[in-house]
Design an enzyme around this catalytic site. Structure first.
Site, short mmCIF file in Angstrom:
data_model
loop_
_atom_site.label_atom_id
_atom_site.label_comp_id
_atom_site.label_asym_id
_atom_site.label_seq_id
_atom_site.Cartn_x
_atom_site.Cartn_y
_atom_site.Cartn_z
N ARG A 57 -30.12 15.73 -32.61
CA ARG A 57 -31.55 15.46 -32.87
C ARG A 57 -32.39 15.63 -31.61
NH1 ARG A 57 -34.72 10.24 -33.27
NH2 ARG A 57 -36.35 10.56 -34.84
N HIS A 61 -35.69 17.87 -31.38
CA HIS A 61 -36.98 17.31 -30.99
C HIS A 61 -37.50 17.94 -29.71
CE1 HIS A 61 -37.52 13.52 -33.63
NE2 HIS A 61 -36.74 14.39 -34.24
N ASN A 89 -40.45 9.84 -32.13
CA ASN A 89 -39.46 9.54 -31.10
C ASN A 89 -39.37 8.06 -30.74
OD1 ASN A 89 -38.85 12.30 -30.78
ND2 ASN A 89 -40.40 12.57 -29.20
N HIS A 188 -28.44 16.54 -41.35
CA HIS A 188 -28.48 15.18 -41.89
C HIS A 188 -27.19 14.81 -42.61
CE1 HIS A 188 -33.18 14.82 -41.82
NE2 HIS A 188 -32.62 14.85 -40.61
#
Length: 318
Positions: A57, A61, A89, A188
């Protein structure tokens, strides 16, 4: 005409920058790099399986906010505001300590040679592998930014409330197609999400298995602000294995996030629905497409050549 030419110029610049990346970029300057990163990541994931999802992740990001330049790692100071306090975040982004550990070891081997952006990209790959997922060659040669953008972190990272059309547009703005969207959503299959991200889904969505929703409500009360940070697995079947169970969960209406489930039966989901079915039935195809999409994502607007810098510490500029 002017806007079209500007868009074409930006595309050409992006292609030119990504063309400078190579899996062998550090073959001579830091030959022990990949083994060093793998060792730290493998140990971290063995200690806490969730860390694999957190490192993956972190790379996502990073890349979706002003490109894959490690801007997400820059900490706030009295005179600098980074991206870690942005809504997507804040109090959820993790793994910076693992990256710092890797960076310290790499600096001892090859001082000011390897960028934090490249460490993020390799750590993401090694995290997937550590949890049983596919591997791929990671193009390297990125450099680190000297800036970050709180505003872009708030605007460019797709929230869990997005519908299919929102997701497709969001990914298209980064040069990623529908196949990339559905394949990368398969990340996911590991990790967890906070109650505040799935509260609306379990109380308001109709395309959700009722028993699944009920099982989540005890740990995620309806009132906003109550249990917001409580966690649930994104993949209810095999939460610490990188496999294709995520897509089978969608077929059972057990996607945790609204933005997950809409890939199967949201408005305008014809193209994404087909891919969900393909990945649910053919894990090898998912693994292949995921690896390709990760390379494409890792090529989003990298700094190369003399751009940016090689940070000595990932959390601050030199």
């Amino acid at each position: 005409m002017a806007s079209s030419l500007s868009a074409l110029l930006l595309l050409c610049l992006a292609v030119s920058a990504s063309a400078q990346l190579s899996p062998k970029f550090y073959a001579r300057s830091c030959p022990k790099l990949l083994g060093t990163i793998k060792g730290v990541v493998t140990a971290a994931v063995r200690n806490e399986a969730r860390m694999g999802a957190s490192l993956l992740r972190l790379h996502f990001h990073d890349c979706f906010v002003q490109g894959c330049d490690a801007s997400v790692l820059l900490s706030d100071t009295a005179t600098f505001t980074g991206e870690q306090g942005a809504a997507p975040n804040n109090a959820s982004i993790r793994g910076m300590g693992v990256i710092d550990n890797i960076k310290a070891r790499v600096e001892a081997l090859c001082p000011q040679t390897v960028s934090c952006a490249d460490i993020l990209a390799v750590a993401a790959r090694d995290s997937v592998v550590a949890l049983g997922g596919p591997s791929w060659n990671v193009p390297l040669g990125r450099r680190d930014s000297t800036t970050a953008s709180l505003a872009l972190a708030n605007s460019d990272l797709p929230p869990p409330s997005f519908n299919v059309s929102d997701l497709i547009s969001n990914f298209a703005a980064k040069g990623l197609g529908v196949t990339d969207l559905v394949a990368l959503s398969g990340a996911h299959t590991i990790g967890q999400s906070q109650c505040k991200n799935f509260r609306d889904r379990i109380y308001n969505d109709s395309n959700i298995d009722t028993a699944f929703a009920a099982s989540l409500k005890g740990n995620c009360p309806r009132p906003t602000g109550s249990g917001d940070a409580n966690l649930a697995a994104l993949d209810t079947t095999t939460p610490t294995s990188f496999d294709n169970a995520y897509y089978r969960n969608l077929q059972s209406q057990k996607g945790l996030l609204h933005s997950d489930q809409v890939l199967l039966n949201g408005a305008g989901s014809r193209r994404t629905r087909t891919l969900v079915g393909t990945y649910a039935s053919t894990p090898s195809r998912f693994g292949r497409d995921f690896a390709v999409a990760m390379v494409k994502m890792g090529n989003i607007s990298p700094l190369t050549g003399s751009q940016g810098q090689i940070r000595r510490s990932c959390s601050r500029v030199n």
